[in-house]
Design a protein around this motif. Sequence first.
Motif, PDB file in Angstrom:
ATOM      1  N   SER A   1       1.563 -17.316  58.765  1.00  8.26           N
ATOM      2  CA  SER A   1       0.698 -16.172  59.093  1.00  8.26           C
ATOM      3  C   SER A   1      -0.190 -16.426  60.309  1.00  8.26           C
ATOM      4  O   SER A   1      -1.096 -15.639  60.573  1.00  8.26           O
ATOM      5  CB  SER A   1      -0.164 -15.803  57.879  1.00  8.26           C
ATOM      6  N   HIS A   2       0.077 -17.492  61.058  1.00 11.01           N
ATOM      7  CA  HIS A   2      -0.772 -17.770  62.224  1.00 11.01           C
ATOM      8  C   HIS A   2       0.082 -18.314  63.374  1.00 11.01           C
ATOM      9  O   HIS A   2       0.225 -19.521  63.562  1.00 11.01           O
ATOM     10  CB  HIS A   2      -1.863 -18.766  61.828  1.00 11.01           C
ATOM     11  N   VAL A   3       0.641 -17.370  64.152  1.00  5.18           N
ATOM     12  CA  VAL A   3       1.502 -17.737  65.284  1.00  5.18           C
ATOM     13  C   VAL A   3       1.102 -16.890  66.493  1.00  5.18           C
ATOM     14  O   VAL A   3       1.007 -15.659  66.391  1.00  5.18           O
ATOM     15  CB  VAL A   3       2.992 -17.487  64.935  1.00  5.18           C
ATOM     16  N   HIS A   4       0.869 -17.542  67.623  1.00  9.96           N
ATOM     17  CA  HIS A   4       0.570 -16.813  68.866  1.00  9.96           C
ATOM     18  C   HIS A   4       1.861 -16.705  69.671  1.00  9.96           C
ATOM     19  O   HIS A   4       2.367 -17.712  70.170  1.00  9.96           O
ATOM     20  CB  HIS A   4      -0.467 -17.567  69.702  1.00  9.96           C
ATOM     21  N   VAL A   5       2.367 -15.471  69.797  1.00 13.01           N
ATOM     22  CA  VAL A   5       3.636 -15.316  70.527  1.00 13.01           C
ATOM     23  C   VAL A   5       3.411 -15.082  72.030  1.00 13.01           C
ATOM     24  O   VAL A   5       4.232 -15.487  72.849  1.00 13.01           O
ATOM     25  CB  VAL A   5       4.498 -14.203  69.889  1.00 13.01           C
TER      26      VAL A   5
ATOM     27  N   VAL B   1      -9.735 -18.768  59.375  1.00 15.63           N
ATOM     28  CA  VAL B   1      -8.513 -19.387  59.899  1.00 15.63           C
ATOM     29  C   VAL B   1      -8.801 -20.835  60.291  1.00 15.63           C
ATOM     30  O   VAL B   1      -9.952 -21.223  60.488  1.00 15.63           O
ATOM     31  CB  VAL B   1      -7.935 -18.609  61.121  1.00 15.63           C
ATOM     32  N   HIS B   2      -7.777 -21.611  60.369  1.00 16.75           N
ATOM     33  CA  HIS B   2      -7.781 -23.011  60.823  1.00 16.75           C
ATOM     34  C   HIS B   2      -9.059 -23.804  60.507  1.00 16.75           C
ATOM     35  O   HIS B   2      -9.737 -24.286  61.421  1.00 16.75           O
ATOM     36  CB  HIS B   2      -7.394 -23.124  62.305  1.00 16.75           C
ATOM     37  N   VAL B   3      -9.365 -23.953  59.220  1.00 13.25           N
ATOM     38  CA  VAL B   3     -10.486 -24.826  58.828  1.00 13.25           C
ATOM     39  C   VAL B   3     -10.136 -26.257  59.224  1.00 13.25           C
ATOM     40  O   VAL B   3      -9.096 -26.789  58.845  1.00 13.25           O
ATOM     41  CB  VAL B   3     -10.739 -24.762  57.298  1.00 13.25           C
TER      42      VAL B   3
ATOM     43  N   SER C   1       0.746 -22.905  60.892  1.00 15.91           N
ATOM     44  CA  SER C   1       0.928 -23.747  62.089  1.00 15.91           C
ATOM     45  C   SER C   1      -0.184 -23.544  63.125  1.00 15.91           C
ATOM     46  O   SER C   1      -0.535 -24.474  63.832  1.00 15.91           O
ATOM     47  CB  SER C   1       2.275 -23.446  62.752  1.00 15.91           C
ATOM     48  N   ASP C   2      -0.721 -22.329  63.263  1.00 14.16           N
ATOM     49  CA  ASP C   2      -1.530 -21.978  64.435  1.00 14.16           C
ATOM     50  C   ASP C   2      -0.814 -22.405  65.718  1.00 14.16           C
ATOM     51  O   ASP C   2      -1.394 -23.029  66.601  1.00 14.16           O
ATOM     52  CB  ASP C   2      -2.945 -22.580  64.374  1.00 14.16           C
ATOM     53  N   HIS C   3       0.468 -22.050  65.752  1.00 15.84           N
ATOM     54  CA  HIS C   3       1.280 -22.313  66.952  1.00 15.84           C
ATOM     55  C   HIS C   3       0.650 -21.557  68.123  1.00 15.84           C
ATOM     56  O   HIS C   3       0.677 -20.334  68.154  1.00 15.84           O
ATOM     57  CB  HIS C   3       2.703 -21.811  66.666  1.00 15.84           C
TER      58      HIS C   3
ATOM     59  N   PHE D   1      -7.262  -8.436  60.641  1.00 11.53           N
ATOM     60  CA  PHE D   1      -7.844  -8.571  61.982  1.00 11.53           C
ATOM     61  C   PHE D   1      -8.377  -9.970  62.181  1.00 11.53           C
ATOM     62  O   PHE D   1      -8.939 -10.565  61.260  1.00 11.53           O
ATOM     63  CB  PHE D   1      -8.998  -7.572  62.143  1.00 11.53           C
ATOM     64  N   LYS D   2      -8.253 -10.461  63.420  1.00 13.05           N
ATOM     65  CA  LYS D   2      -8.907 -11.726  63.756  1.00 13.05           C
ATOM     66  C   LYS D   2     -10.012 -11.471  64.764  1.00 13.05           C
ATOM     67  O   LYS D   2      -9.855 -10.661  65.696  1.00 13.05           O
ATOM     68  CB  LYS D   2      -7.923 -12.736  64.357  1.00 13.05           C
ATOM     69  N   CYS D   3     -11.135 -12.159  64.574  1.00 12.83           N
ATOM     70  CA  CYS D   3     -12.181 -12.134  65.594  1.00 12.83           C
ATOM     71  C   CYS D   3     -12.639 -13.568  65.851  1.00 12.83           C
ATOM     72  O   CYS D   3     -12.352 -14.472  65.067  1.00 12.83           O
ATOM     73  CB  CYS D   3     -13.358 -11.276  65.153  1.00 12.83           C
TER      74      CYS D   3
ATOM     75  N   ASP E   1       2.101 -12.448  63.933  1.00 12.34           N
ATOM     76  CA  ASP E   1       1.671 -12.680  65.314  1.00 12.34           C
ATOM     77  C   ASP E   1       0.168 -12.453  65.460  1.00 12.34           C
ATOM     78  O   ASP E   1      -0.373 -11.444  65.006  1.00 12.34           O
ATOM     79  CB  ASP E   1       2.444 -11.708  66.213  1.00 12.34           C
ATOM     80  N   MET E   2      -0.476 -13.381  66.143  1.00 10.38           N
ATOM     81  CA  MET E   2      -1.920 -13.275  66.384  1.00 10.38           C
ATOM     82  C   MET E   2      -2.198 -12.275  67.518  1.00 10.38           C
ATOM     83  O   MET E   2      -1.370 -12.094  68.409  1.00 10.38           O
ATOM     84  CB  MET E   2      -2.471 -14.655  66.743  1.00 10.38           C
ATOM     85  N   PRO E   3      -3.375 -11.651  67.506  1.00 13.78           N
ATOM     86  CA  PRO E   3      -3.618 -10.541  68.438  1.00 13.78           C
ATOM     87  C   PRO E   3      -3.992 -10.964  69.846  1.00 13.78           C
ATOM     88  O   PRO E   3      -4.188 -10.112  70.706  1.00 13.78           O
ATOM     89  CB  PRO E   3      -4.801  -9.821  67.785  1.00 13.78           C
TER      90      PRO E   3
HETATM   91 ZN    ZN Z   1      -4.689 -19.408  66.531  1.00 15.46          ZN
END
Ligand code: ZN
Length: 464
Positions: free
Chosen positions: A68-72, A246-248, A328-330, A155-157, A100-102
């Motif tokens: 649930s955490h991928v930057h395309v 996210v990503h603690v 992953s926070d790819h 949403f991510k902020c 996909d992350m925003p």
């Molecule tokens: Zn990220």
Amino acid sequence: MTECQLFLSKRLVTEAKIFDGGVLVDDRGVILDILDRDEAEKLITKSKGKLKVTDGGDWALIAGVVDSHVHVNEPGRTAWEGFRTATNAAAAGGITTIVDMPLNSIPPTTTLENLKTKVKSATGHVYVDVGFWGGVIVGNQDSLRDLVKAGVVGFKCFLCPSGVDEFPNVGAEDLELVFNALEGTGSVLAFHAELEDDCCDEKYVENQDPEEYKTYLESRPPRMELNAISLITSFLERTDVRVHVVHVSSATVVPLLEKARASRLARGHQGWRGGVTAETCHHYLTLSAGEVPRGHSEYKCAPPIRDADNKEKLWKYLLDDKLDLVVSDHSPCTPDLKCSNTLEAWGGISSVQFGLSLFWTQANTRGLDLKAITKYLSSGPANLCGLQDRKGALKKGLDADLVYFDPDGTFVVTPEIIRHKNKMTPYIGKELKGVVKKTYVRGQLVFSDGDVVGEPKGKLLINV
Ligand SMILES: [Zn+2]
Ligand SMILES: NC(=O)NC(NC(N)=O)C(=O)[O-]
Ligand SMILES: [Zn+2]
């Protein structure tokens, strides 16, 4: 019965148990039933050759991973990463859904129009299913409900600079408006939880060697994560909006999150895990600051990878159900941006293809069994994203997103096997346990014998 398929394994992994059996899948790619070996054999006999049977033998059969955490990054920064390459890597890594992350694509996914642009560039180019996060930036609160209707998972902020100009971080005053806009939607607000204060650590590290990882590490102390969690939790008495961190990285924040969850649960919050959830990443569970070589910014991410003691604490919290999922926070980029100056290099680690094996390599030595993969890598992220009725487990009625996985096999990460666009990752040369043999999305084979199969068959999980 002709169109049904049966997938057999001596180690079929559901949320509850591991057993010898099969997954029966209908012609739409939905799981019709989970069978034990006897029931599966009887069905095969009854079907008189009309059932398509795939037998993985000793390979485990697990639910596809939901990352649930991928930057395309496509469109706009397609040289960094694109839908074809990211989802090709995902399929090879046993991931059947990415979300996909925003940010990092241009435009960022902060309006319905921008989401449509993103969807257009993804259409026809995805090997696995793809969901989308929306973004919250200063001033876009009036766009949020349209994005919810369009089907973004949440949403991510950011509470600190995001690294890209077009995605400005929000402050306390913006959050008031954002929580109001999301109230009652059922959506989730995810935070990049680092917040600076008056004690300027960046200045403090100015005179230190910028090629040493320690210099970067000291510029983003655990205090920044703690500051952010204090701000987020200060809103929770006044809102029912689900929040997610996210990503603690720093284990110090987990007790604060636990307290916030307990208080929401006491108030009867109906959301998954009381509407207060947190993820950590494969890099925080695998790597530690002491092993980062000088000048190697492929290890750089924000918040930073901390010491080995912190890593052990994160594992403990994960196993105690105080962290909910692992992703992953790819967040890839081009090689020029991963310069040897750790303060200036791009912050982001590329690893989408290796998440499952990274997790299993660690989990296996810590005495966990294959059910841990389903819990933390599949059903956890599916629940976060509201996809639990479609994705995340081997269960009747869910999509047949399946992976044949050899939990005893090993492989070494080399640039040649990397499928994401820019062949950088901190895991080069590392031996990992757990090999993905075959990946199926909604019953269709998408990865087999070391390569993707046919044209991209992934679906976009969105209504635009
Ligand atoms: Zn990220
Ligand atoms: N702009 C980014 O992609 N940032 C990402 N970068 C990391 N984690 O280093 C993130 O998720 O915050
Ligand atoms: Zn972030």
